[in-house]
Design a protein around this motif. Structure first.
Motif, mmCIF file in Angstrom:
data_model
loop_
_atom_site.group_PDB
_atom_site.id
_atom_site.type_symbol
_atom_site.label_atom_id
_atom_site.label_comp_id
_atom_site.label_asym_id
_atom_site.label_seq_id
_atom_site.Cartn_x
_atom_site.Cartn_y
_atom_site.Cartn_z
ATOM 1 N N LYS A 210 0.776 -1.139 0.024
ATOM 2 C CA LYS A 210 0.034 0.095 0.134
ATOM 3 C C LYS A 210 0.782 1.345 0.121
ATOM 4 O O LYS A 210 0.592 2.160 -0.477
ATOM 5 C CB LYS A 210 -0.969 0.015 1.054
ATOM 6 C CG LYS A 210 -1.834 1.191 1.212
ATOM 7 C CD LYS A 210 -2.659 1.129 -0.078
ATOM 8 C CE LYS A 210 -3.765 2.359 -0.042
ATOM 9 N NZ LYS A 210 -4.518 2.313 -1.231
ATOM 10 N N GLN A 217 -5.599 -0.557 -4.707
ATOM 11 C CA GLN A 217 -6.582 -1.006 -3.604
ATOM 12 C C GLN A 217 -5.732 -2.079 -3.280
ATOM 13 O O GLN A 217 -5.400 -2.960 -3.801
ATOM 14 C CB GLN A 217 -8.018 -1.224 -4.219
ATOM 15 C CG GLN A 217 -8.801 -1.847 -3.011
ATOM 16 C CD GLN A 217 -10.116 -2.362 -3.697
ATOM 17 O OE1 GLN A 217 -10.560 -1.752 -4.929
ATOM 18 N NE2 GLN A 217 -10.749 -2.876 -2.721
ATOM 19 N N THR A 219 -5.965 -5.441 -0.600
ATOM 20 C CA THR A 219 -6.824 -6.356 0.245
ATOM 21 C C THR A 219 -5.748 -7.284 1.091
ATOM 22 O O THR A 219 -4.937 -7.891 0.312
ATOM 23 C CB THR A 219 -7.895 -7.087 -0.506
ATOM 24 O OG1 THR A 219 -8.773 -6.068 -0.985
ATOM 25 C CG2 THR A 219 -8.644 -8.017 0.508
ATOM 26 N N ARG A 232 -4.601 -5.111 11.021
ATOM 27 C CA ARG A 232 -5.323 -4.148 11.142
ATOM 28 C C ARG A 232 -4.449 -3.003 11.947
ATOM 29 O O ARG A 232 -4.445 -1.968 11.728
ATOM 30 C CB ARG A 232 -6.817 -4.236 11.579
ATOM 31 C CG ARG A 232 -7.554 -5.004 10.540
ATOM 32 C CD ARG A 232 -9.101 -5.177 11.069
ATOM 33 N NE ARG A 232 -9.864 -5.664 10.331
ATOM 34 C CZ ARG A 232 -10.964 -6.346 10.377
ATOM 35 N NH1 ARG A 232 -10.996 -6.901 11.662
ATOM 36 N NH2 ARG A 232 -11.792 -6.976 9.453
ATOM 37 N N LEU A 235 -1.323 -1.802 9.779
ATOM 38 C CA LEU A 235 -1.972 -0.461 8.873
ATOM 39 C C LEU A 235 -2.204 0.513 9.574
ATOM 40 O O LEU A 235 -1.652 1.724 9.300
ATOM 41 C CB LEU A 235 -3.255 -1.237 8.092
ATOM 42 C CG LEU A 235 -3.013 -2.348 7.062
ATOM 43 C CD1 LEU A 235 -4.462 -2.427 6.596
ATOM 44 C CD2 LEU A 235 -2.370 -1.556 5.786
ATOM 45 N N ALA A 236 -2.901 0.529 10.701
ATOM 46 C CA ALA A 236 -3.202 1.713 11.468
ATOM 47 C C ALA A 236 -1.827 2.417 12.074
ATOM 48 O O ALA A 236 -1.645 3.640 12.224
ATOM 49 C CB ALA A 236 -3.876 1.461 12.764
ATOM 50 N N LEU A 240 -1.889 3.849 7.060
ATOM 51 C CA LEU A 240 -2.390 3.295 5.669
ATOM 52 C C LEU A 240 -3.852 2.484 5.647
ATOM 53 O O LEU A 240 -4.303 2.215 6.922
ATOM 54 C CB LEU A 240 -1.401 1.839 5.286
ATOM 55 C CG LEU A 240 0.192 2.647 5.233
ATOM 56 C CD1 LEU A 240 1.044 1.339 5.311
ATOM 57 C CD2 LEU A 240 0.365 3.425 4.164
ATOM 58 N N GLN A 241 -4.299 2.692 4.464
ATOM 59 C CA GLN A 241 -5.828 2.098 4.366
ATOM 60 C C GLN A 241 -5.596 0.764 3.469
ATOM 61 O O GLN A 241 -4.648 0.703 2.524
ATOM 62 C CB GLN A 241 -6.590 3.142 3.698
ATOM 63 C CG GLN A 241 -6.817 4.725 4.337
ATOM 64 C CD GLN A 241 -7.484 4.373 5.466
ATOM 65 O OE1 GLN A 241 -8.497 3.687 5.691
ATOM 66 N NE2 GLN A 241 -7.087 5.127 6.582
ATOM 67 N N GLY A 242 -6.364 -0.018 4.029
ATOM 68 C CA GLY A 242 -6.249 -1.355 3.388
ATOM 69 C C GLY A 242 -7.647 -2.370 3.857
ATOM 70 O O GLY A 242 -7.762 -1.897 5.027
ATOM 71 N N GLU A 243 -8.249 -3.097 3.073
ATOM 72 C CA GLU A 243 -9.169 -3.878 3.515
ATOM 73 C C GLU A 243 -8.689 -5.107 3.836
ATOM 74 O O GLU A 243 -7.787 -5.852 3.387
ATOM 75 C CB GLU A 243 -10.050 -4.143 2.178
ATOM 76 C CG GLU A 243 -11.224 -5.121 2.663
ATOM 77 C CD GLU A 243 -12.155 -5.419 1.383
ATOM 78 O OE1 GLU A 243 -13.343 -5.750 1.467
ATOM 79 O OE2 GLU A 243 -11.533 -5.517 0.398
#
Length: 332
Positions: A210, A217, A219, A232, A235-236, A240-243
């Motif tokens: 990412k 995008q 995932t 999660r 990423l936080a 960063l943003q991610g599914e």
């Protein structure tokens, strides 16, 4: 039936009341213990149990809000995870019974000593290469928040440091494994679009992707609830943003992917299991768009190249070192 479940059924009279089976196997045990409920952090096992025993299986990293008078922990592979789970269960069982069942080669005899923190453990049974232990919880602990058991470490990457947060039971807990380290050096020129980190663990690859491909995008997918929670957090920690999703194998992944990047898992518990990795390789073409790429790292002794060629019609060795190979293939 799982041998641990068979041992529990040898003592079935003990388990006729409201019971929580933590780490329950995907088998018919719940069908023979009518008041029992399962708690699992394996998405595949949860799906299997829910299909057959609807409403009696719970998925996640926290003790479910279900009524139970006793609990059984099916010993996990990770000792750190066993410590967290036993503590979480014992905190709710003051004056009641906590059981531990596991395979001898999985370390049940050593793990049983962990029960001494709560009372005086005793061995109830030994069969099917397993042991069953019980303790009356005389000393109920305070529940330990899972986040307090996280291990944090920093990776020095070319585009700056990456903060990684790992949780008990997650692959390569608290450190960077050699395979992922090699793959991190070979993530250049991936197709832009929708990228999947398959078997994401603590989210090292997904977070790196990412940051390196912000327009894509990303995932992150794992079968394990603790890995999903760790990803999660990672990423936080890096803004960063991610599914991040839980699911049993590549079938749970989104379609129309531009790239699949993975250090695919091949161990489950104390047994070796290649099914998730082989399914990833064989079904990759169904998930990738035309021109999409799969790039994975694997132990050199694993014969993955023929499977990749079978699925995608091509496969090249991009790099090799430290007992690992990087494979790259394009969907035509």
């Amino acid at each position: 039936m799982d041998p641990r479940s068979e041992v529990l059924l040898r003592q079935a009279d003990l388990f006729q009341g409201p019971l929580l089976i933590a780490g329950a196997a995907a088998d018919g045990l719940l069908g023979q213990l009518p008041q029992a409920q399962a708690w699992t952090w394996h998405a595949g096992d949860h799906g299997w149990l829910q299909q057959r025993f609807a409403g009696r299986s719970h998925f996640g990293v926290d003790v479910p809000e279900a009524a139970f008078d006793a609990a059984v922990l099916c010993l996990p592979k990770s000792r750190e995870l066993a410590v967290y789970l036993l503590n979480a269960l014992a905190a709710l069982l003051a004056g009641r019974s906590l059981y531990l069942v596991g395979e001898k080669r999985g370390g049940i005899e050593g793990a049983a000593k962990l029960l001494q923190a709560f009372g005086k453990p005793r061995k109830l049974d030994s069969a099917r290469h397993c042991q069953l232990w019980q303790v009356t919880v005389d000393h109920a602990p305070e529940a330990t928040p899972l986040d307090s058991l996280a291990q944090r470490f920093e990776l020095a990457l070319d585009d700056g440091p990456l903060q990684v947060i790992s949780l008990p039971g997650v692959f390569s807990h608290g450190r960077l494994d050699r395979g992922t380290a090699l793959l991190l050096q070979h993530l250049e020129h991936l197709p832009v679009g929708h990228v999947l980190d398959f078997g994401c663990g603590a989210g090292v690859l997904g977070a790196t992707l990412k940051r390196r491909y912000p327009q894509s995008q990303v995932t992150l997918l794992d079968v394990d609830a603790f890995a999903v929670a760790a990803s999660r957090l990672t990423l936080a920690a890096n803004g960063l943003q991610g599914e991040v999703i839980s699911g049993d194998g590549i079938d749970a992944a989104p379609d129309e992917l531009s790239a699949i990047v993975s250090n695919p898992p091949f161990h489950t518990g104390v047994h070796t299991d290649y099914q998730a990795s082989e399914n990833l390789l064989l079904k990759s073409a169904k998930k990738l768009v035309k021109g999409g790429e799969m790039r994975i790292v694997a132990n050199s002794f694993l014969r993955y190249q023929p499977l990749i060629q079978q699925a995608l019609g091509n496969c090249e060795t991009r790099a090799e070192g430290d007992g690992f190979r990087i494979y790259r293939a394009i969907r035509g």
